[in-house]
Write an enzyme that holds these catalytic residues in place. Structure first.
Site, PDB file in Angstrom:
ATOM      1  N   ILE A 124      46.813  41.076  50.007  1.00 36.53           N
ATOM      2  CA  ILE A 124      46.357  42.147  50.900  1.00 36.53           C
ATOM      3  C   ILE A 124      47.473  42.584  51.848  1.00 36.53           C
ATOM      4  O   ILE A 124      47.750  43.775  52.004  1.00 36.53           O
ATOM      5  CB  ILE A 124      45.108  41.672  51.701  1.00 36.53           C
ATOM      6  N   ASP A 170      55.476  36.053  57.396  1.00 33.73           N
ATOM      7  CA  ASP A 170      54.805  35.067  56.545  1.00 33.73           C
ATOM      8  C   ASP A 170      55.498  33.722  56.711  1.00 33.73           C
ATOM      9  O   ASP A 170      56.720  33.661  56.856  1.00 33.73           O
ATOM     10  CB  ASP A 170      54.860  35.509  55.077  1.00 33.73           C
ATOM     11  N   ARG A 209      38.209  45.538  52.809  1.00 33.37           N
ATOM     12  CA  ARG A 209      37.204  45.665  51.738  1.00 33.37           C
ATOM     13  C   ARG A 209      37.800  46.060  50.395  1.00 33.37           C
ATOM     14  O   ARG A 209      37.060  46.234  49.432  1.00 33.37           O
ATOM     15  CB  ARG A 209      36.191  46.742  52.123  1.00 33.37           C
ATOM     16  N   LYS A 251      31.110  41.912  55.969  1.00 33.15           N
ATOM     17  CA  LYS A 251      31.998  41.635  54.849  1.00 33.15           C
ATOM     18  C   LYS A 251      31.434  40.499  53.974  1.00 33.15           C
ATOM     19  O   LYS A 251      31.429  40.571  52.744  1.00 33.15           O
ATOM     20  CB  LYS A 251      33.384  41.250  55.397  1.00 33.15           C
ATOM     21  N   ARG A 297      27.088  40.783  45.948  1.00 33.37           N
ATOM     22  CA  ARG A 297      27.623  40.886  44.582  1.00 33.37           C
ATOM     23  C   ARG A 297      27.427  39.570  43.820  1.00 33.37           C
ATOM     24  O   ARG A 297      27.142  39.570  42.630  1.00 33.37           O
ATOM     25  CB  ARG A 297      29.117  41.257  44.618  1.00 33.37           C
ATOM     26  N   HIS A 324      17.844  54.335  35.093  1.00 34.50           N
ATOM     27  CA  HIS A 324      16.892  54.595  36.187  1.00 34.50           C
ATOM     28  C   HIS A 324      17.695  54.784  37.483  1.00 34.50           C
ATOM     29  O   HIS A 324      18.570  53.964  37.777  1.00 34.50           O
ATOM     30  CB  HIS A 324      15.930  53.412  36.329  1.00 34.50           C
ATOM     31  N   ARG A 352      17.189  54.169  40.504  1.00 32.09           N
ATOM     32  CA  ARG A 352      17.146  53.153  41.572  1.00 32.09           C
ATOM     33  C   ARG A 352      17.467  51.752  41.045  1.00 32.09           C
ATOM     34  O   ARG A 352      17.211  50.766  41.711  1.00 32.09           O
ATOM     35  CB  ARG A 352      15.768  53.179  42.255  1.00 32.09           C
ATOM     36  N   CYS A 390      37.283  36.445  47.082  1.00 27.70           N
ATOM     37  CA  CYS A 390      36.242  37.023  47.935  1.00 27.70           C
ATOM     38  C   CYS A 390      34.840  36.550  47.568  1.00 27.70           C
ATOM     39  O   CYS A 390      34.192  35.857  48.344  1.00 27.70           O
ATOM     40  CB  CYS A 390      36.324  38.545  47.871  1.00 27.70           C
ATOM     41  N   LYS A 396      40.063  38.481  37.058  1.00 31.32           N
ATOM     42  CA  LYS A 396      39.250  39.574  36.510  1.00 31.32           C
ATOM     43  C   LYS A 396      40.176  40.414  35.634  1.00 31.32           C
ATOM     44  O   LYS A 396      41.409  40.227  35.668  1.00 31.32           O
ATOM     45  CB  LYS A 396      38.624  40.434  37.620  1.00 31.32           C
ATOM     46  N   ARG A 446      43.235  32.718  41.372  1.00 32.50           N
ATOM     47  CA  ARG A 446      42.407  31.934  42.298  1.00 32.50           C
ATOM     48  C   ARG A 446      40.938  32.017  41.870  1.00 32.50           C
ATOM     49  O   ARG A 446      40.415  33.100  41.637  1.00 32.50           O
ATOM     50  CB  ARG A 446      42.578  32.443  43.733  1.00 32.50           C
TER      51      ARG A 446
END
Ligand SMILES: NC(=O)c1ccc[n+]([C@@H]2O[C@H](COP(=O)([O-])OP(=O)(O)OC[C@H]3O[C@@H](n4cnc5c(N)ncnc54)[C@H](O)[C@@H]3O)[C@@H](O)[C@H]2O)c1
Length: 430
Positions: A13, A32, A160, A212, A219, A250, A252, A266, A329, A336
């Site tokens: 980030i 850092d 985010r 957050k 999720r 649908h 909704r 996260c 992903k 991680r």
């Protein structure tokens, strides 16, 4: 004159955030504790994968080293010209759910000694809700000897963005912001407004911290629901992705897709942060169950692979398994909490000989090999872990010929299924 800011923590980030501010013309000092990382950054090198308008993060980094707008350093002395400090140091969580707050608390203590009257401290790390007032602001106050909200500004706005889209999302996403005082919130709003065209929603510090964690926990719960639908669909011999696609027609209904688990810094950590903010750790059984369901998926899938190998007269302990993709992903080089890594480690614990190939993950884990060919040669089973961009350009019909003819495939999204011919049943059973 444009502002000078310091960004504390130059990870997935902090680095793209720093460079995004450079793109807007600000002077950025990046600080850092990892000296090796600073050396690499000074040479224009980073392993963080982002691209912005067709340019890699390394190229953007090199441009801003040359322009003199970005200064990576390990020395707090170099931050003296800054009027604002943005903190992106996180709270890692161990496999057994223990939080490691030491890096963040150290950063606060160093920062407390670096800030001057009138400066702004803006925390963007994901926190245990309540931590700003209980832990971080008291440390800043004690180390600086100054009064927060009077002598310096302090505010919180969680980050985010998603890795891989960070440079775009820094500029577009809405931000939820809480200040220690109203003028703290205004100072942070002014700084963030230099970067984002998204809306800045001002609320209390407590709500800003909790938002957050709640977003991520939401999720986790939704993905756990999708995992249960995957098991339901298997029992009913249906394709879960088709089921979800149809349900989402649908207006909704917004089901997420199941995968081989949930990874990254996260979502898996959210439950632990929420729990740490409560006295009763049994207060949120839904979140706990969701976490357990998602964490168990790699075990389920690897047991399934072992079962399919047994069905054709093999045992996992004597099998060669090829794992394709190790990132947390699709498209990510971050390992991680990666479910693909969890699957690999489970296979090794079962005695399988595993070779994993991931052209995006450059860290070279012990079971990682350098070519797809090496990974697939002689494989008895394949796990499609995460799908990396390079995989879309592979001639899979040809590549998969290097596996055993009766190769077992665990490929939830059917990317390779069309290339693996069903093995003739008389051979399979014979
Ligand atoms: N990675 C994501 O996709 C993502 C998305 C949104 C929010 N976040 C949140 O952002 C924060 C940072 O996440 P990340 O993925 O960039 O983590 P990271 O581990 O990649 O980066 C943290 C950096 O901080 C440095 N650091 C540690 N202690 C320090 C200290 N005392 N002083 C200065 N630097 C120090 C580390 O060396 C590291 O480079 C976390 O709170 C995370 O939850 C991450």
């Amino acid at each position: 004159m444009k502002k000078t800011i310091s960004v504390v923590g130059l990870g997935f980030i902090g680095l793209p955030l720093s460079l995004s501010f450079c793109e807007k013309g600000l002077q950025v000092i990046g600080i850092d504790v990892d000296h090796r990382k600073i050396e690499q950054l000074l040479q224009g090198q980073t392993s963080v994968h982002e691209d912005y308008q067709g340019e890699t993060l390394s190229s953007i980094l090199q441009r801003h080293l040359q322009s003199g707008r970005f200064t990576p350093t390990s020395s707090w002395q170099d931050t003296r010209a800054s009027q604002a400090f943005i903190v992106t140091v996180g709270i890692p969580v161990s496999l057994d759910g223990e939080l490691n707050t030491a890096p963040l608390f150290h950063a606060m203590e160093d920062l407390g000694q670096a800030i001057k009257p009138g400066d702004l401290v803006l925390i963007r790390s994901t926190l245990v809700p309540g931590m700003m007032e209980k832990e971080l602001i008291p440390r800043l106050k004690a180390k600086s000897g100054m009064e927060p909200g009077v002598d310096f500004h302090v505010a919180y706005a969680a980050e985010r963005v998603a890795e891989g889209r960070a440079m775009y999302e820094f500029q577009t996403l809405d931000i939820v912001l809480g200040g220690y005082t109203e003028s703290c919130a205004q100072a942070a709003k002014e700084l963030l407004g230099e970067l984002t065209s998204g809306q800045l929603h001002i609320t209390t510090l407590s709500v800003a911290e909790a938002v957050k964690v709640v977003e991520n926990a939401q999720r986790d719960v939704n993905i756990a629901l999708a995992q249960q639908l995957a098991r339901y669909s298997e029992a009913r011999n249906m394709n879960v992705y088709e089921l979800i696609r149809m349900a989402n027609t649908h207006p909704r209904v917004h089901l997420l897709e199941p995968g081989i688990g949930v990874g990254g810094y996260c979502i898996p950590n959210a439950y632990h942060y929420l729990n740490a903010s409560l006295d009763d750790e049994n207060a949120m059984p839904l979140f706990r169950l969701a976490r357990q369901i998602n964490a168990y998926v790699p075990n389920y899938l690897m047991d399934r692979m072992a079962g399919e190998l047994t069905d054709i007269g093999k045992s996992i302990a004597n099998s060669h398994v090829a794992v394709l993709g190790l990132g947390m992903k699709d498209g990510s080089n971050d390992t991680r909490n990666s479910p693909a890594v969890d699957c690999t480690e489970l296979l090794i614990s079962y005695g399988a000989k595993v070779k994993a190939y991931d052209p995006t993950v450059t860290e070279m884990l012990p079971y990682q090999v350098e070519s797809l060919e090496e990974c697939l040669t002689g494989a008895d089973a394949i796990l499609v872990g995460t799908w990396q961009p390079e995989f879309s350009n592979v001639d899979w019909a040809k590549a998969l010929r290097q596996c055993k003819p009766d190769v077992v495939l665990v490929d939830l999204k059917d990317r390779l299924t069309p290339y693996v011919a069903p093995y003739p049943s008389e051979v399979k059973n014979g």
